[in-house]
Every structure is written in C-alpha cells, then in structure tokens.
Design a protein around this motif. Structure first.
Motif, PDB file in Angstrom:
ATOM      1  N   LEU A 130       0.814  -1.226   0.000  1.00 14.32           N
ATOM      2  CA  LEU A 130       0.000   0.000   0.000  1.00 14.32           C
ATOM      3  C   LEU A 130       0.841   1.266   0.000  1.00 14.32           C
ATOM      4  O   LEU A 130       0.419   2.319  -0.470  1.00 14.32           O
ATOM      5  N   LEU A 131       2.047   1.112   0.524  1.00 18.40           N
ATOM      6  CA  LEU A 131       2.912   2.259   0.781  1.00 18.40           C
ATOM      7  C   LEU A 131       3.175   3.129  -0.445  1.00 18.40           C
ATOM      8  O   LEU A 131       3.182   4.355  -0.359  1.00 18.40           O
ATOM      9  N   ASP A 132       3.365   2.473  -1.599  1.00 22.74           N
ATOM     10  CA  ASP A 132       3.743   3.228  -2.794  1.00 22.74           C
ATOM     11  C   ASP A 132       2.552   3.754  -3.578  1.00 22.74           C
ATOM     12  O   ASP A 132       2.734   4.433  -4.594  1.00 22.74           O
ATOM     13  N   LEU A 133       1.361   3.438  -3.136  1.00 20.70           N
ATOM     14  CA  LEU A 133       0.184   3.895  -3.873  1.00 20.70           C
ATOM     15  C   LEU A 133      -0.053   5.382  -3.594  1.00 20.70           C
ATOM     16  O   LEU A 133       0.370   5.905  -2.564  1.00 20.70           O
ATOM     17  N   PRO A 134      -0.777   6.052  -4.511  1.00 17.79           N
ATOM     18  CA  PRO A 134      -1.094   7.460  -4.229  1.00 17.79           C
ATOM     19  C   PRO A 134      -1.949   7.555  -2.964  1.00 17.79           C
ATOM     20  O   PRO A 134      -2.609   6.572  -2.576  1.00 17.79           O
ATOM     21  N   LYS A 135      -1.945   8.713  -2.359  1.00 17.84           N
ATOM     22  CA  LYS A 135      -2.615   8.911  -1.073  1.00 17.84           C
ATOM     23  C   LYS A 135      -4.075   8.417  -1.079  1.00 17.84           C
ATOM     24  O   LYS A 135      -4.530   7.776  -0.130  1.00 17.84           O
ATOM     25  N   GLU A 136      -4.789   8.686  -2.185  1.00 12.98           N
ATOM     26  CA  GLU A 136      -6.218   8.311  -2.235  1.00 12.98           C
ATOM     27  C   GLU A 136      -6.399   6.810  -2.158  1.00 12.98           C
ATOM     28  O   GLU A 136      -7.482   6.328  -1.822  1.00 12.98           O
ATOM     29  N   LYS A 194       4.097   5.754   7.695  1.00 16.57           N
ATOM     30  CA  LYS A 194       4.259   6.180   6.300  1.00 16.57           C
ATOM     31  C   LYS A 194       3.037   5.821   5.459  1.00 16.57           C
ATOM     32  O   LYS A 194       2.784   6.425   4.426  1.00 16.57           O
ATOM     33  N   THR A 195       2.286   4.807   5.891  1.00 15.51           N
ATOM     34  CA  THR A 195       1.187   4.301   5.057  1.00 15.51           C
ATOM     35  C   THR A 195      -0.156   4.962   5.354  1.00 15.51           C
ATOM     36  O   THR A 195      -0.921   5.266   4.437  1.00 15.51           O
ATOM     37  N   ALA A 196      -0.451   5.173   6.643  1.00 18.93           N
ATOM     38  CA  ALA A 196      -1.775   5.707   7.011  1.00 18.93           C
ATOM     39  C   ALA A 196      -1.896   7.152   6.563  1.00 18.93           C
ATOM     40  O   ALA A 196      -0.970   7.942   6.733  1.00 18.93           O
ATOM     41  N   THR A 197      -3.035   7.517   6.007  1.00 13.56           N
ATOM     42  CA  THR A 197      -3.189   8.906   5.555  1.00 13.56           C
ATOM     43  C   THR A 197      -3.759   9.790   6.668  1.00 13.56           C
ATOM     44  O   THR A 197      -3.685  11.013   6.582  1.00 13.56           O
ATOM     45  N   LYS A 198      -4.344   9.180   7.697  1.00 10.99           N
ATOM     46  CA  LYS A 198      -4.914  10.026   8.760  1.00 10.99           C
ATOM     47  C   LYS A 198      -4.277   9.780  10.122  1.00 10.99           C
ATOM     48  O   LYS A 198      -3.818  10.701  10.767  1.00 10.99           O
ATOM     49  N   ARG A 199      -4.274   8.525  10.574  1.00 13.63           N
ATOM     50  CA  ARG A 199      -3.712   8.279  11.903  1.00 13.63           C
ATOM     51  C   ARG A 199      -3.242   6.840  12.095  1.00 13.63           C
ATOM     52  O   ARG A 199      -3.703   5.924  11.416  1.00 13.63           O
ATOM     53  N   VAL A 200      -2.307   6.704  13.017  1.00 12.06           N
ATOM     54  CA  VAL A 200      -1.887   5.384  13.487  1.00 12.06           C
ATOM     55  C   VAL A 200      -2.364   5.292  14.928  1.00 12.06           C
ATOM     56  O   VAL A 200      -2.154   6.222  15.716  1.00 12.06           O
ATOM     57  N   VAL A 201      -3.027   4.208  15.251  1.00  9.03           N
ATOM     58  CA  VAL A 201      -3.555   4.039  16.605  1.00  9.03           C
ATOM     59  C   VAL A 201      -2.887   2.813  17.225  1.00  9.03           C
ATOM     60  O   VAL A 201      -2.885   1.724  16.639  1.00  9.03           O
ATOM     61  N   VAL A 202      -2.283   3.023  18.398  1.00  9.72           N
ATOM     62  CA  VAL A 202      -1.587   1.928  19.094  1.00  9.72           C
ATOM     63  C   VAL A 202      -2.281   1.680  20.428  1.00  9.72           C
ATOM     64  O   VAL A 202      -2.433   2.598  21.238  1.00  9.72           O
ATOM     65  N   LYS A 203      -2.679   0.424  20.632  1.00 14.98           N
ATOM     66  CA  LYS A 203      -3.332   0.069  21.904  1.00 14.98           C
ATOM     67  C   LYS A 203      -2.266  -0.367  22.905  1.00 14.98           C
ATOM     68  O   LYS A 203      -1.380  -1.166  22.572  1.00 14.98           O
ATOM     69  N   GLN A 224     -10.578   2.220  31.154  1.00 14.10           N
ATOM     70  CA  GLN A 224     -10.248   1.291  32.235  1.00 14.10           C
ATOM     71  C   GLN A 224      -9.406   0.115  31.729  1.00 14.10           C
ATOM     72  O   GLN A 224      -8.442  -0.298  32.352  1.00 14.10           O
ATOM     73  N   SER A 225      -9.773  -0.378  30.541  1.00 15.49           N
ATOM     74  CA  SER A 225      -9.133  -1.599  30.045  1.00 15.49           C
ATOM     75  C   SER A 225      -7.862  -1.333  29.240  1.00 15.49           C
ATOM     76  O   SER A 225      -6.990  -2.191  29.143  1.00 15.49           O
ATOM     77  N   ALA A 226      -7.728  -0.178  28.658  1.00 16.69           N
ATOM     78  CA  ALA A 226      -6.581   0.076  27.769  1.00 16.69           C
ATOM     79  C   ALA A 226      -6.420   1.560  27.493  1.00 16.69           C
ATOM     80  O   ALA A 226      -7.304   2.366  27.783  1.00 16.69           O
ATOM     81  N   ARG A 227      -5.272   1.868  26.904  1.00 19.30           N
ATOM     82  CA  ARG A 227      -5.020   3.240  26.460  1.00 19.30           C
ATOM     83  C   ARG A 227      -4.794   3.194  24.940  1.00 19.30           C
ATOM     84  O   ARG A 227      -4.209   2.219  24.441  1.00 19.30           O
ATOM     85  N   PHE A 228      -5.267   4.195  24.243  1.00 18.69           N
ATOM     86  CA  PHE A 228      -5.041   4.256  22.800  1.00 18.69           C
ATOM     87  C   PHE A 228      -4.191   5.476  22.512  1.00 18.69           C
ATOM     88  O   PHE A 228      -4.599   6.606  22.807  1.00 18.69           O
ATOM     89  N   ASP A 229      -3.004   5.245  21.986  1.00 21.90           N
ATOM     90  CA  ASP A 229      -2.117   6.336  21.599  1.00 21.90           C
ATOM     91  C   ASP A 229      -2.359   6.654  20.122  1.00 21.90           C
ATOM     92  O   ASP A 229      -2.302   5.750  19.269  1.00 21.90           O
ATOM     93  N   VAL A 230      -2.631   7.911  19.847  1.00 22.74           N
ATOM     94  CA  VAL A 230      -2.986   8.305  18.487  1.00 22.74           C
ATOM     95  C   VAL A 230      -1.883   9.189  17.901  1.00 22.74           C
ATOM     96  O   VAL A 230      -1.503  10.203  18.492  1.00 22.74           O
ATOM     97  N   TYR A 231      -1.368   8.779  16.725  1.00 25.21           N
ATOM     98  CA  TYR A 231      -0.330   9.524  16.018  1.00 25.21           C
ATOM     99  C   TYR A 231      -0.957  10.028  14.714  1.00 25.21           C
ATOM    100  O   TYR A 231      -1.371   9.217  13.873  1.00 25.21           O
ATOM    101  N   LEU A 232      -1.059  11.338  14.574  1.00 27.45           N
ATOM    102  CA  LEU A 232      -1.652  11.882  13.348  1.00 27.45           C
ATOM    103  C   LEU A 232      -0.594  11.869  12.238  1.00 27.45           C
ATOM    104  O   LEU A 232       0.582  12.170  12.494  1.00 27.45           O
ATOM    105  N   THR A 233      -1.000  11.524  11.020  1.00 24.51           N
ATOM    106  CA  THR A 233       0.014  11.368   9.958  1.00 24.51           C
ATOM    107  C   THR A 233      -0.124  12.471   8.901  1.00 24.51           C
ATOM    108  O   THR A 233      -1.079  13.213   8.902  1.00 24.51           O
TER     109      THR A 233
END
Ligand SMILES: C[S@@+](CC[C@H](N)C(=O)[O-])C[C@H]1O[C@@H](n2cnc3c(N)ncnc32)[C@H](O)[C@@H]1O
Length: 233
Positions: A130-136, A194-203, A224-233
């Motif tokens: 997916l990485l080399d494809l255009p953003k859309e 590099k691949t996500a156009t909006k965000r990477v979410v890590v639990k 309570q059960s987890a934390r979600f770290d959000v990285y905007l791309t």
C-alpha cells in the motif's frame, strides 16, 4: 510430547493443549460465548475503540490476534483489512470466519469486498503493497495492538487472553509448527506512519510506556481496560 495441536472437532477447528495450566480445547467462536456476546453491532458502538477510530475509516489491523478488535471495527462500519501471521492463530481465525457465515450479519460482513478481508500473513507485506500507492488509495488508519506481558493475577485475565498468551509462548519447533518469524511491532509502526493517511492508533495497557520513545503520540485516550495512543500522519 507437543503442547499444542490443531484438531478438527464437531464444533470446528480447535487448538488442543496439554499444558497443565491450560488444558483442553480452544475454539474461536464469533457467534457465541464471550466473544459472540461482545460482537454485536449495537454493543461495539460502546467499546473504547469506537471513540478513537472514525466509523467510516479504512483500517489496516496489523495485529489480528483473535480477531476481536478487527471485527469490532468492521461492525462499527469501518472497512477492515486484518492480518495475523501466527501459524496456530490464523487457521483458527479462518475456521471461525467460515463457521460464522451461517449468520446473515457475519455472512454479509465477510463476503462484502469493501467490509472485511483477512490476510493470514505478516502485516508488513500488506503495508509495503500500500505504501507506494497514491494517497487516495492508501488506508486512513493503521492499527497496532502489540503483545504485552499479561497481568500476573491470571484469574483476572479472560480465558481467551490466557490462550493468546500461551499460543505466543509455545515453542513452535517442539510442536512441529513452522517457526513464526514476523516483522517487529516497532518496524510495523514505522511503516504504519508512512502508510496511514490520517492516523496510526496503538493500543497499550493503561500504564504501559509508549511503544517507541519518538515520536510521541499527538494524543492518548485512556479507558479502564486500555489506552489508545494516536499519532496523526
Ligand atoms: C495482542 S495480539 C492482538 C489482539 C487483537 N487486537 C484482538 O483483538 O484479538 C497481537 C497479535 O499480533 C500478531 N502480530 C504481531 N506482529 C505481526 C505482524 N508483523 N504481522 C501479523 N501479525 C502480527 C501476533 O501474532 C499477535 O497474535
């Protein structure tokens, strides 16, 4: 004697364990039991995941595990491509998907090309394609839920999490399975950015350190059960 073997049972493909601490059969079931209970279109909307990922997003779930998060995302309305490479897990997922086709809701989810696809392979392969494809043409979100040492009090950990942990601790050589060598979660994370156009979410578990020292998440949402770290791309 091997600790684990995959075995065809009347209920479907199951994992048989001879481990003294976890004896018996494990059958992945998306229609019944604890997973089936949580996997309904109404219930998933109340899950923490529903609060960190847009319900219309195209998501690559790079760490399928038992398929719970991936399926929840699909039931919320996301388009999901889910990867799982572990040789004991992906046959269980494939079988659970096949059995769930008797249910009209799941049948629609699993046979609709734009709703859910399962890839029994290293997520790196999918991200690289997916990485080399255009953003859309790239996914909006890449999701990672890396393995993390389970809590010590095993009585507090759900049965399916105990199986997941045991599956990952098994010596595959001894159990005559192909060695499980996959891209590390930190490398996946780099690719995800590099691949996500909006965000990477890590639990992460609520009080665990970030997956990597840098970059730091743009924001985190703790439940309570987890934390979600959000990285905007
Ligand atoms: C903590 S579990 C994920 C649990 C999952 N979110 C769920 O809801 O069941 C992490 C899983 O990621 C898988 N995994 C780790 N690296 C991977 C990779 N590079 N490609 C595919 N799967 C991977 C592991 O085999 C493990 O089963």
């Amino acid at each position: 004697m091997p600790n684990f073997a995959l075995e065809q049972t009347p209920g479907g493909l199951a994992l048989k364990s001879t481990l003294p601490e976890l004896p018996g059969l494990f059958l992945l079931d998306y229609l019944h039991g604890n997973l089936g209970y949580r996997l309904t279109p109404e219930r998933v909307l109340h899950e923490p995941l529903a609060k960190v990922i847009d319900h219309h997003a195209w998501v690559i779930d790079t760490t399928g595990g038992l398929g719970k998060d991936g399926l929840m995302l699909a039931m919320m309305g996301c388009k999901v491509w889910m990867c799982e490479a572990h040789p004991l897990l992906y046959p269980l997922i494939e079988d659970a998907i096949k059995r769930a086709l008797v249910d009209s809701y799941f049948n629609n989810l699993f046979t609709h090309p734009d709703k859910f696809k399962f890839f029994p392979e290293d997520a790196k392969n999918i991200l690289m394609r997916l990485l080399d494809l255009p953003k859309e043409a790239r996914p909006d979100v890449v999701y990672l839920d890396p393995m993390f040492p389970a809590r010590k009090k095993s009585s507090l950990v759900k049965k399916e999490m105990q199986w997941l942990k045991a599956i990952h601790e098994v010596d595959l050589d001894k159990d005559n399975f192909k060695k499980y060598v996959v891209t590390s979660e930190t490398e996946l994370f780099e690719l995800a950015l590099k691949t996500a156009t909006k965000r990477v979410v890590v639990k992460r578990p609520a009080h665990a350190p970030n997956l990597v020292a840098s970059p730091v998440p743009n924001f985190s949402k703790a439940f309570q059960s987890a934390r979600f770290d959000v990285y905007l791309t």
